[in-house]
Design a protein around this motif. Sequence first.
Motif, PDB file in Angstrom:
ATOM      1  N   LEU A  59     -11.367  67.411  53.353  1.00  0.00           N
ATOM      2  CA  LEU A  59     -10.937  68.580  52.580  1.00  0.00           C
ATOM      3  C   LEU A  59     -10.224  68.169  51.294  1.00  0.00           C
ATOM      4  CD1 LEU A  59      -9.526  70.647  55.586  1.00  0.00           C
ATOM      5  CD2 LEU A  59     -11.572  71.227  54.265  1.00  0.00           C
ATOM      6  N   LYS A  60     -10.298  66.910  50.963  1.00  0.00           N
ATOM      7  CA  LYS A  60      -9.546  66.372  49.833  1.00  0.00           C
ATOM      8  C   LYS A  60      -9.798  67.152  48.547  1.00  0.00           C
ATOM      9  CE  LYS A  60      -8.617  62.030  47.395  1.00  0.00           C
ATOM     10  NZ  LYS A  60      -8.962  60.582  47.307  1.00  0.00           N
ATOM     11  N   GLY A  61      -8.681  67.532  47.913  1.00  0.00           N
ATOM     12  CA  GLY A  61      -8.756  68.213  46.633  1.00  0.00           C
ATOM     13  C   GLY A  61      -9.065  69.688  46.721  1.00  0.00           C
ATOM     14  N   ARG A  62      -9.249  70.228  47.943  1.00  0.00           N
ATOM     15  CA  ARG A  62      -9.611  71.636  48.061  1.00  0.00           C
ATOM     16  C   ARG A  62      -8.629  72.433  48.918  1.00  0.00           C
ATOM     17  NH1 ARG A  62     -14.383  72.503  50.645  1.00  0.00           N
ATOM     18  NH2 ARG A  62     -14.476  70.379  51.464  1.00  0.00           N
ATOM     19  N   VAL A  63      -7.456  71.855  49.178  1.00  0.00           N
ATOM     20  CA  VAL A  63      -6.445  72.556  49.974  1.00  0.00           C
ATOM     21  C   VAL A  63      -5.232  72.859  49.111  1.00  0.00           C
ATOM     22  CG1 VAL A  63      -4.916  72.451  51.970  1.00  0.00           C
ATOM     23  CG2 VAL A  63      -7.195  71.418  52.099  1.00  0.00           C
ATOM     24  N   THR A  64      -4.857  74.122  49.069  1.00  0.00           N
ATOM     25  CA  THR A  64      -3.616  74.551  48.422  1.00  0.00           C
ATOM     26  C   THR A  64      -2.680  75.050  49.503  1.00  0.00           C
ATOM     27  OG1 THR A  64      -4.794  75.215  46.413  1.00  0.00           O
ATOM     28  CG2 THR A  64      -2.581  76.114  46.742  1.00  0.00           C
ATOM     29  N   ALA A  65      -1.494  74.486  49.576  1.00  0.00           N
ATOM     30  CA  ALA A  65      -0.570  74.841  50.642  1.00  0.00           C
ATOM     31  C   ALA A  65       0.528  75.767  50.143  1.00  0.00           C
ATOM     32  CB  ALA A  65       0.055  73.587  51.242  1.00  0.00           C
ATOM     33  N   VAL A  66       0.848  76.758  50.957  1.00  0.00           N
ATOM     34  CA  VAL A  66       1.967  77.643  50.681  1.00  0.00           C
ATOM     35  C   VAL A  66       3.189  77.110  51.428  1.00  0.00           C
ATOM     36  CG1 VAL A  66       2.878  79.976  50.899  1.00  0.00           C
ATOM     37  CG2 VAL A  66       0.450  79.636  50.373  1.00  0.00           C
ATOM     38  N   GLY A  67       4.238  76.798  50.705  1.00  0.00           N
ATOM     39  CA  GLY A  67       5.428  76.239  51.341  1.00  0.00           C
ATOM     40  C   GLY A  67       5.131  74.888  51.955  1.00  0.00           C
ATOM     41  N   ASP A  68       5.561  74.701  53.218  1.00  0.00           N
ATOM     42  CA  ASP A  68       5.367  73.412  53.891  1.00  0.00           C
ATOM     43  C   ASP A  68       4.094  73.375  54.721  1.00  0.00           C
ATOM     44  OD1 ASP A  68       6.051  75.122  55.911  1.00  0.00           O
ATOM     45  OD2 ASP A  68       7.652  73.879  56.752  1.00  0.00           O
ATOM     46  N   ALA A  69       3.170  74.326  54.481  1.00  0.00           N
ATOM     47  CA  ALA A  69       1.949  74.403  55.295  1.00  0.00           C
ATOM     48  C   ALA A  69       0.970  73.276  55.012  1.00  0.00           C
ATOM     49  CB  ALA A  69       1.256  75.746  55.079  1.00  0.00           C
ATOM     50  N   GLY A  70       1.260  72.408  54.038  1.00  0.00           N
ATOM     51  CA  GLY A  70       0.420  71.242  53.796  1.00  0.00           C
ATOM     52  C   GLY A  70       0.668  70.126  54.784  1.00  0.00           C
ATOM     53  N   GLN A  71       1.661  70.303  55.659  1.00  0.00           N
ATOM     54  CA  GLN A  71       1.946  69.351  56.725  1.00  0.00           C
ATOM     55  C   GLN A  71       1.541  69.992  58.051  1.00  0.00           C
ATOM     56  OE1 GLN A  71       6.067  68.264  56.489  1.00  0.00           O
ATOM     57  NE2 GLN A  71       5.973  67.856  54.286  1.00  0.00           N
ATOM     58  N   ASP A  72       0.774  69.270  58.849  1.00  0.00           N
ATOM     59  CA  ASP A  72       0.253  69.823  60.096  1.00  0.00           C
ATOM     60  C   ASP A  72       0.475  68.831  61.229  1.00  0.00           C
ATOM     61  OD1 ASP A  72      -1.096  71.198  62.054  1.00  0.00           O
ATOM     62  OD2 ASP A  72      -3.096  70.849  61.216  1.00  0.00           O
ATOM     63  N   CYS A  73       1.585  68.989  61.919  1.00  0.00           N
ATOM     64  CA  CYS A  73       1.921  68.082  63.018  1.00  0.00           C
ATOM     65  C   CYS A  73       0.961  68.277  64.191  1.00  0.00           C
ATOM     66  CB  CYS A  73       3.359  68.319  63.462  1.00  0.00           C
ATOM     67  SG  CYS A  73       3.919  67.268  64.826  1.00  0.00           S
ATOM     68  N   VAL A  74       0.633  69.516  64.507  1.00  0.00           N
ATOM     69  CA  VAL A  74      -0.221  69.814  65.661  1.00  0.00           C
ATOM     70  C   VAL A  74      -1.656  69.366  65.396  1.00  0.00           C
ATOM     71  CG1 VAL A  74      -1.086  71.633  67.193  1.00  0.00           C
ATOM     72  CG2 VAL A  74       1.239  71.783  66.275  1.00  0.00           C
ATOM     73  N   GLY A  75      -2.159  69.644  64.201  1.00  0.00           N
ATOM     74  CA  GLY A  75      -3.530  69.303  63.856  1.00  0.00           C
ATOM     75  C   GLY A  75      -4.517  70.439  64.025  1.00  0.00           C
ATOM     76  N   HIS A  76      -4.105  71.505  64.696  1.00  0.00           N
ATOM     77  CA  HIS A  76      -5.019  72.616  64.999  1.00  0.00           C
ATOM     78  C   HIS A  76      -5.523  73.306  63.735  1.00  0.00           C
ATOM     79  CE1 HIS A  76      -6.372  76.520  66.581  1.00  0.00           C
ATOM     80  NE2 HIS A  76      -6.532  75.895  67.733  1.00  0.00           N
ATOM     81  N   GLY A  77      -4.618  73.589  62.808  1.00  0.00           N
ATOM     82  CA  GLY A  77      -5.017  74.266  61.582  1.00  0.00           C
ATOM     83  C   GLY A  77      -5.955  73.425  60.738  1.00  0.00           C
ATOM     84  N   SER A  78      -5.726  72.107  60.723  1.00  0.00           N
ATOM     85  CA  SER A  78      -6.611  71.205  59.981  1.00  0.00           C
ATOM     86  C   SER A  78      -8.008  71.192  60.599  1.00  0.00           C
ATOM     87  CB  SER A  78      -6.034  69.785  59.969  1.00  0.00           C
ATOM     88  OG  SER A  78      -4.757  69.757  59.366  1.00  0.00           O
ATOM     89  N   PHE A  79      -8.063  71.230  61.931  1.00  0.00           N
ATOM     90  CA  PHE A  79      -9.340  71.282  62.642  1.00  0.00           C
ATOM     91  C   PHE A  79     -10.102  72.551  62.254  1.00  0.00           C
ATOM     92  CE2 PHE A  79     -12.284  71.952  66.020  1.00  0.00           C
ATOM     93  CZ  PHE A  79     -12.491  70.757  66.697  1.00  0.00           C
ATOM     94  N   VAL A  80      -9.430  73.699  62.305  1.00  0.00           N
ATOM     95  CA  VAL A  80     -10.069  74.976  61.958  1.00  0.00           C
ATOM     96  C   VAL A  80     -10.529  74.971  60.499  1.00  0.00           C
ATOM     97  CG1 VAL A  80      -9.687  77.456  61.668  1.00  0.00           C
ATOM     98  CG2 VAL A  80      -8.859  76.302  63.727  1.00  0.00           C
ATOM     99  N   ALA A  81      -9.668  74.471  59.610  1.00  0.00           N
ATOM    100  CA  ALA A  81     -10.038  74.404  58.195  1.00  0.00           C
ATOM    101  C   ALA A  81     -11.268  73.528  57.999  1.00  0.00           C
ATOM    102  CB  ALA A  81      -8.875  73.870  57.366  1.00  0.00           C
ATOM    103  N   GLY A  82     -11.383  72.466  58.798  1.00  0.00           N
ATOM    104  CA  GLY A  82     -12.552  71.604  58.722  1.00  0.00           C
ATOM    105  C   GLY A  82     -13.818  72.318  59.158  1.00  0.00           C
ATOM    106  N   LEU A  83     -13.724  73.132  60.205  1.00  0.00           N
ATOM    107  CA  LEU A  83     -14.881  73.910  60.632  1.00  0.00           C
ATOM    108  C   LEU A  83     -15.332  74.855  59.522  1.00  0.00           C
ATOM    109  CD1 LEU A  83     -13.887  74.930  64.278  1.00  0.00           C
ATOM    110  CD2 LEU A  83     -15.227  72.957  63.534  1.00  0.00           C
TER     111      LEU A  83
END
Length: 359
Positions: A59-83
């Motif tokens: 997803l490099k270069g195509r993610v804009t984060a609101v607040g601290d949402a650019g950090q994903d400890c769980v990984g679930h949101g990154s997985f969904v964004a990848g789908l």
Amino acid sequence: MPSRLDADDACTGASGERATAVPWEQQSLQLPRAWEFSGGAGVTVAVVDTGVSTEAPALKGRVTAVGDAGQDCVGHGSFVAGLIAAATTDGVRFAGVAQQARIVAVRGTDARGVATAGSVTAGIRAAVGAGAKVIEVSPALVRGSEELTAAVKDAVAKDAVVVAAAVPDPPARGGSSSSGEAPEPLAYWPASQDGVLSVLDVDSSGGRPDNALVPREADLAAPGDGVVGPGPRGGGHYIGSGASFAAGFVAGAAALVRAAHPGLTAAEVAGRLVSTAYPDAVPRVDPYAAVTSVGPGVEGREVRAAAGEGAVVRLPGDPGAGPTRRAVLVAVGGGAGLLVVVWVAVVVPRGRARGWRAS
């Protein structure tokens, strides 16, 4: 891929496994055919989840984060964004549905993945504020709130397609109950709210796990059991199961439609996704058909009743339209301890109430 972490769990790291073969879900959705007509360019999709890591290579270069949402400890949101939007990388056959779309990361949970009506409300409002035209909501809550209802109404009024998981992900979903009985159908939020596309997960055979949680109703089904997706860092992949992953696929399909048909409203995009879905107890999303189907006399800009005689799905809001909201009911019968689970598609004429109309 976990949906949440316990307090003493370490953050989800990089996976050492890579998807070198085409995952079953991509084959099932026939994505290469849809990509001939749309890649999701120009569409911003918000992921209301645990955050989306800005370090994820796909997803490099195509993610804009609101607040601290650019950090994903769980990984679930990154997985969904990848789908939704992961691009292919060297030696990897996995790809997101809309590889040219952009992602807005917003928190819909706390840092460990625990969601409340307040956190989901804040996530949806942040997505609207960021200008997202498709909003994927991963949490499925047993109880909503007036504030959550108002946030969804505002998102719909701002012409955003809101896509939500029909039931919670494991471990809250699934598993056998202590009594041995199948779970009772429940309404989960915000998926049950009018104006939201509610999505249920299915496996490679079109079925669901034994004793999986059941919603009272769902609009669409999509792959969600044993699907492949990226982690929050590194180039490896994880396996995940749950309705939130199915919602990710539908959100990606919505991005394809919005890119291919920019003149359609959010309601028309939702109507197109439902009307072109593969007929089943819960219609299964078909990205290729959603992108390419054209109703008679509409010049590719709008959809009218495209279903023929005997078709299961018709466009919500059309005169004489059939089911627009598919209810999934579970009937349990006794007899020498025998458990019988019956899936029934129930006709519920809620198209007008949900505001889905063809222009």
